[in-house]
Design a protein around this motif. Structure first.
Motif, PDB file in Angstrom:
ATOM      1  N   SER A 167      51.122 -81.047-100.434  1.00 45.88           N
ATOM      2  CA  SER A 167      50.861 -82.296 -99.722  1.00 45.88           C
ATOM      3  C   SER A 167      49.387 -82.647 -99.746  1.00 45.88           C
ATOM      4  O   SER A 167      48.936 -83.389-100.623  1.00 45.88           O
ATOM      5  CB  SER A 167      51.392 -82.216 -98.281  1.00 45.88           C
ATOM      6  OG  SER A 167      50.937 -81.068 -97.621  1.00 45.88           O
ATOM      7  N   GLU A 168      48.591 -82.089 -98.840  1.00 48.55           N
ATOM      8  CA  GLU A 168      47.244 -82.631 -98.670  1.00 48.55           C
ATOM      9  C   GLU A 168      46.337 -82.395 -99.870  1.00 48.55           C
ATOM     10  O   GLU A 168      45.374 -83.134-100.063  1.00 48.55           O
ATOM     11  CB  GLU A 168      46.601 -82.091 -97.393  1.00 48.55           C
ATOM     12  CG  GLU A 168      46.404 -80.590 -97.331  1.00 48.55           C
ATOM     13  CD  GLU A 168      45.961 -80.155 -95.958  1.00 48.55           C
ATOM     14  OE1 GLU A 168      44.848 -79.628 -95.847  1.00 48.55           O
ATOM     15  OE2 GLU A 168      46.720 -80.340 -94.997  1.00 48.55           O
ATOM     16  N   SER A 169      46.595 -81.378-100.668  1.00 46.81           N
ATOM     17  CA  SER A 169      45.819 -81.231-101.905  1.00 46.81           C
ATOM     18  C   SER A 169      46.701 -81.493-103.116  1.00 46.81           C
ATOM     19  O   SER A 169      46.391 -81.079-104.226  1.00 46.81           O
ATOM     20  CB  SER A 169      45.212 -79.827-101.996  1.00 46.81           C
ATOM     21  OG  SER A 169      46.228 -78.836-102.033  1.00 46.81           O
ATOM     22  N   GLY A 170      47.801 -82.233-102.907  1.00 45.20           N
ATOM     23  CA  GLY A 170      48.824 -82.284-103.926  1.00 45.20           C
ATOM     24  C   GLY A 170      49.063 -83.592-104.638  1.00 45.20           C
ATOM     25  O   GLY A 170      50.047 -83.695-105.381  1.00 45.20           O
ATOM     26  N   GLN A 171      48.228 -84.618-104.471  1.00 44.57           N
ATOM     27  CA  GLN A 171      48.535 -85.895-105.114  1.00 44.57           C
ATOM     28  C   GLN A 171      48.629 -85.775-106.626  1.00 44.57           C
ATOM     29  O   GLN A 171      49.513 -86.372-107.239  1.00 44.57           O
ATOM     30  CB  GLN A 171      47.489 -86.933-104.716  1.00 44.57           C
ATOM     31  CG  GLN A 171      47.597 -87.377-103.267  1.00 44.57           C
ATOM     32  CD  GLN A 171      48.910 -88.083-102.985  1.00 44.57           C
ATOM     33  OE1 GLN A 171      49.200 -89.123-103.542  1.00 44.57           O
ATOM     34  NE2 GLN A 171      49.720 -87.501-102.112  1.00 44.57           N
ATOM     35  N   ALA A 381      49.463 -86.857 -95.553  1.00 46.03           N
ATOM     36  CA  ALA A 381      48.152 -86.458 -96.053  1.00 46.03           C
ATOM     37  C   ALA A 381      47.668 -85.175 -95.390  1.00 46.03           C
ATOM     38  O   ALA A 381      46.589 -84.685 -95.707  1.00 46.03           O
ATOM     39  CB  ALA A 381      47.136 -87.574 -95.814  1.00 46.03           C
ATOM     40  N   ASN A 382      48.452 -84.625 -94.482  1.00 45.40           N
ATOM     41  CA  ASN A 382      48.076 -83.405 -93.778  1.00 45.40           C
ATOM     42  C   ASN A 382      49.324 -82.548 -93.601  1.00 45.40           C
ATOM     43  O   ASN A 382      50.369 -83.029 -93.157  1.00 45.40           O
ATOM     44  CB  ASN A 382      47.444 -83.747 -92.424  1.00 45.40           C
ATOM     45  CG  ASN A 382      46.937 -82.516 -91.700  1.00 45.40           C
ATOM     46  OD1 ASN A 382      47.723 -81.700 -91.206  1.00 45.40           O
ATOM     47  ND2 ASN A 382      45.629 -82.376 -91.618  1.00 45.40           N
ATOM     48  N   HIS A 383      49.215 -81.291 -93.966  1.00 41.04           N
ATOM     49  CA  HIS A 383      50.354 -80.372 -93.921  1.00 41.04           C
ATOM     50  C   HIS A 383      50.861 -80.175 -92.487  1.00 41.04           C
ATOM     51  O   HIS A 383      52.061 -80.021 -92.269  1.00 41.04           O
ATOM     52  CB  HIS A 383      49.922 -79.038 -94.522  1.00 41.04           C
ATOM     53  CG  HIS A 383      50.993 -78.360 -95.327  1.00 41.04           C
ATOM     54  ND1 HIS A 383      51.760 -79.005 -96.264  1.00 41.04           N
ATOM     55  CD2 HIS A 383      51.417 -77.062 -95.338  1.00 41.04           C
ATOM     56  CE1 HIS A 383      52.603 -78.141 -96.821  1.00 41.04           C
ATOM     57  NE2 HIS A 383      52.424 -76.962 -96.274  1.00 41.04           N
ATOM     58  N   THR A 384      49.948 -80.160 -91.520  1.00 44.15           N
ATOM     59  CA  THR A 384      50.363 -80.030 -90.129  1.00 44.15           C
ATOM     60  C   THR A 384      51.135 -81.251 -89.667  1.00 44.15           C
ATOM     61  O   THR A 384      52.117 -81.137 -88.919  1.00 44.15           O
ATOM     62  CB  THR A 384      49.144 -79.803 -89.213  1.00 44.15           C
ATOM     63  OG1 THR A 384      48.425 -78.648 -89.657  1.00 44.15           O
ATOM     64  CG2 THR A 384      49.579 -79.590 -87.772  1.00 44.15           C
ATOM     65  N   ALA A 385      50.704 -82.450 -90.094  1.00 41.25           N
ATOM     66  CA  ALA A 385      51.424 -83.663 -89.720  1.00 41.25           C
ATOM     67  C   ALA A 385      52.862 -83.603 -90.226  1.00 41.25           C
ATOM     68  O   ALA A 385      53.808 -83.950 -89.513  1.00 41.25           O
ATOM     69  CB  ALA A 385      50.709 -84.894 -90.272  1.00 41.25           C
ATOM     70  N   ASN A 386      53.036 -83.138 -91.458  1.00 39.95           N
ATOM     71  CA  ASN A 386      54.383 -82.998 -92.003  1.00 39.95           C
ATOM     72  C   ASN A 386      55.202 -82.001 -91.184  1.00 39.95           C
ATOM     73  O   ASN A 386      56.396 -82.204 -90.930  1.00 39.95           O
ATOM     74  CB  ASN A 386      54.295 -82.543 -93.465  1.00 39.95           C
ATOM     75  CG  ASN A 386      55.654 -82.303 -94.082  1.00 39.95           C
ATOM     76  OD1 ASN A 386      56.043 -81.156 -94.279  1.00 39.95           O
ATOM     77  ND2 ASN A 386      56.372 -83.370 -94.387  1.00 39.95           N
ATOM     78  N   PHE A 387      54.566 -80.931 -90.749  1.00 40.84           N
ATOM     79  CA  PHE A 387      55.222 -79.919 -89.918  1.00 40.84           C
ATOM     80  C   PHE A 387      55.683 -80.520 -88.587  1.00 40.84           C
ATOM     81  O   PHE A 387      56.819 -80.330 -88.145  1.00 40.84           O
ATOM     82  CB  PHE A 387      54.241 -78.766 -89.683  1.00 40.84           C
ATOM     83  CG  PHE A 387      54.727 -77.681 -88.766  1.00 40.84           C
ATOM     84  CD1 PHE A 387      56.000 -77.127 -88.893  1.00 40.84           C
ATOM     85  CD2 PHE A 387      53.888 -77.176 -87.777  1.00 40.84           C
ATOM     86  CE1 PHE A 387      56.428 -76.101 -88.053  1.00 40.84           C
ATOM     87  CE2 PHE A 387      54.299 -76.162 -86.935  1.00 40.84           C
ATOM     88  CZ  PHE A 387      55.581 -75.624 -87.076  1.00 40.84           C
TER      89      PHE A 387
END
Length: 455
Positions: A167-171, A381-387
């Motif tokens: 996600s956040e480093s994954g574009q 854009a943030n892994h925690t937000a997805n969590f």
């Protein structure tokens, strides 16, 4: 029964989910960041050095931290102080993570202990009614992965693995997968994962245990051994600890606690490769160690020298994947992933995505929504937000335990193949090594007495 989120959090997260479907990037993240303090989920972090602080500091905009735990009192104290500065109130501090699991006010835990602790803490946290965010690589053994899957299913907890490359480093990686799904290199025939090697170590002597460290608790499920360290200190990332030791930052170099580069960087690039190939719910048929170097002598798969790093320093592993795709995992060349197909090839890593199929996007862009289709919806854009979004929906997040474990099995099997110096045939349905009892014995590990998993 698992404890349900409090009503105010539930209502807030419903709003996040609604907003998040409106665009490709950031509305859900903005909604989380703008929530009032009473509407934010309550987190705790277990394991705070380096990556533990990294994932905590990235989460302050979305969650409040009620407690922190670490077996090193210096690390614990420093992170309590930094957390208080970030959120204006002081979190409780514990050496023993179990005191966090007893807390009824904590919704989720973030786990960034050394790898050999992940499964015990994660399983006990789920049974305590907590959702879990756990750093990669998720497990030390393949059997641990199966256990975590079982407990996730049994408890209904949400479980995010910290492979932020999704996600956040994954574009760039999402674009790479979209290119493959769109047929831009034809049929994929080969994928090469460059994950770098590592250095061995000099002889590391037994040393006094630092006063601030509970060494027995740090070892936990691992065998009881002496603390070892040289006086030279590490600089840069991972600084503040001995450059050579069997603890702290250097734990990744020991099979007792981790899996070297195969599970460290392999947990990133092999993951993306399997996602792109569409094989995240299956596995290889054969693992062949083509060439490799172990820094110490091994006998029957176990190191016979115990005062030096023992994980592989260099390697080239050939993996027979479904649909006749050849995967190469190598310590040579650029760190990143090279995809090769019948009609072209391209390379991707965290800094670039290059090759003719990428250049052709200027005149022949990907279809609208191709990136969202890969991600399964708006990209967080943030892994925690997805969590946190997954905590509301009670659906598993972008980096779930099943896909993570399947790709990590490749990395674990690669290490076993090198340790035993032979190819391994793998039954992806039974998740067992075929016709090799000695190799199958490496699929699990018994926890040290007193540190069994409490179920």
């Amino acid at each position: 029964m698992p404890r349900l989120p409090q009503p105010n959090r539930r209502h807030f997260l419903q709003g996040v989910a609604a907003v998040g479907t409106a665009s490709l990037l950031s509305p859900a993240t903005r909604a989380l960041a703008q929530a009032s303090p009473n509407d934010r989920p309550v987190f705790a972090t277990i394991g705070l050095r380096n990556q533990g602080w990294a994932i905590t500091s990235k989460s302050f905009k979305f969650a409040d931290f009620a407690a922190l735990a670490d077996v090193d009192s210096n690390v614990l104290g420093a992170n309590v102080e930094k957390t208080q500065q970030k959120q204006s109130h002081k979190p409780d501090a514990f050496k023993d993570y179990r005191k966090i699991l007893d807390r009824k006010d904590i919704d989720a835990v973030m786990i960034a202990t050394p790898d050999h602790w992940h499964t015990k803490v994660a399983v006990e946290a789920m049974y305590a009614g907590k959702d879990v965010y756990c750093e990669k690589p998720l497990t030390l053994t393949i059997a641990e992965g199966k256990l975590i899957e079982k407990v996730v299913k049994e408890t209904g907890r949400v479980f995010q693995v910290g492979t932020m490359q999704r996600s956040e480093s994954g574009q760039r990686f999402l674009q790479a997968i979209a290119l493959i799904r769109a047929g831009r290199i034809g049929t994929v025939k080969k994928v090469t994962c460059g994950i770098n090697g590592m250095s061995g170590s000099p002889q590391i002597p037994v040393a006094p245990v630092p006063e601030e460290l509970d060494w027995d608790f740090w070892l936990g499920p691992a065998p009881k051994v002496d603390y070892r360290a040289l006086p030279e200190m590490r600089k840069g990332y991972g600084g503040g600890v001995p450059l050579y030791s069997n603890c702290h930052y250097a734990f990744r170099n020991w099979h007792e606690y981790s899996g070297g580069k195969l599970t460290d960087w392999g947990a990133h690039h092999v993951d993306i490769a399997c996602w792109a190939l569409g094989v995240s719910d299956t596995g290889p048929s054969k693992i062949t160690p083509v060439e490799y170097s172990l820094p110490v002598e091994y006998k029957d798969g176990h190191p016979v020298v115990h005062d030096r790093y023992n994980a592989a320093t260099s390697f080239k592993i050939k993996v027979d994947m479904p649909n006749d795709v050849e995967m190469i995992i190598t310590s040579e060349g650029d760190n990143g992933i090279l995809f090769e197909g019948t009609e072209g090839r391209f390379f991707v890593n965290r800094g670039k995505i290059v090759g003719k199929p990428v250049e052709d996007l200027k005149d022949n862009p990907l279809p609208e929504g191709a990136i969202e289709d890969v991600y399964g919806g708006p990209v967080s854009a943030n892994h925690t937000a997805n969590f946190i979004e997954a905590m509301h929906s009670r659906k598993q997040p972008i980096s779930d335990v099943w896909s993570h474990n399947r790709m990590l099995e490749i990395c674990h099997l690669s290490n076993i193949a090198m340790r035993l110096d032979r190819p391994l045939n793998w039954d992806a349905d039974k998740r067992q090594i075929v016709g090799d009892d000695q190799a199958n014995a490496f699929l699990s590990r018994e926890n040290r007495k007193g540190y069994e998993i409490n179920m």
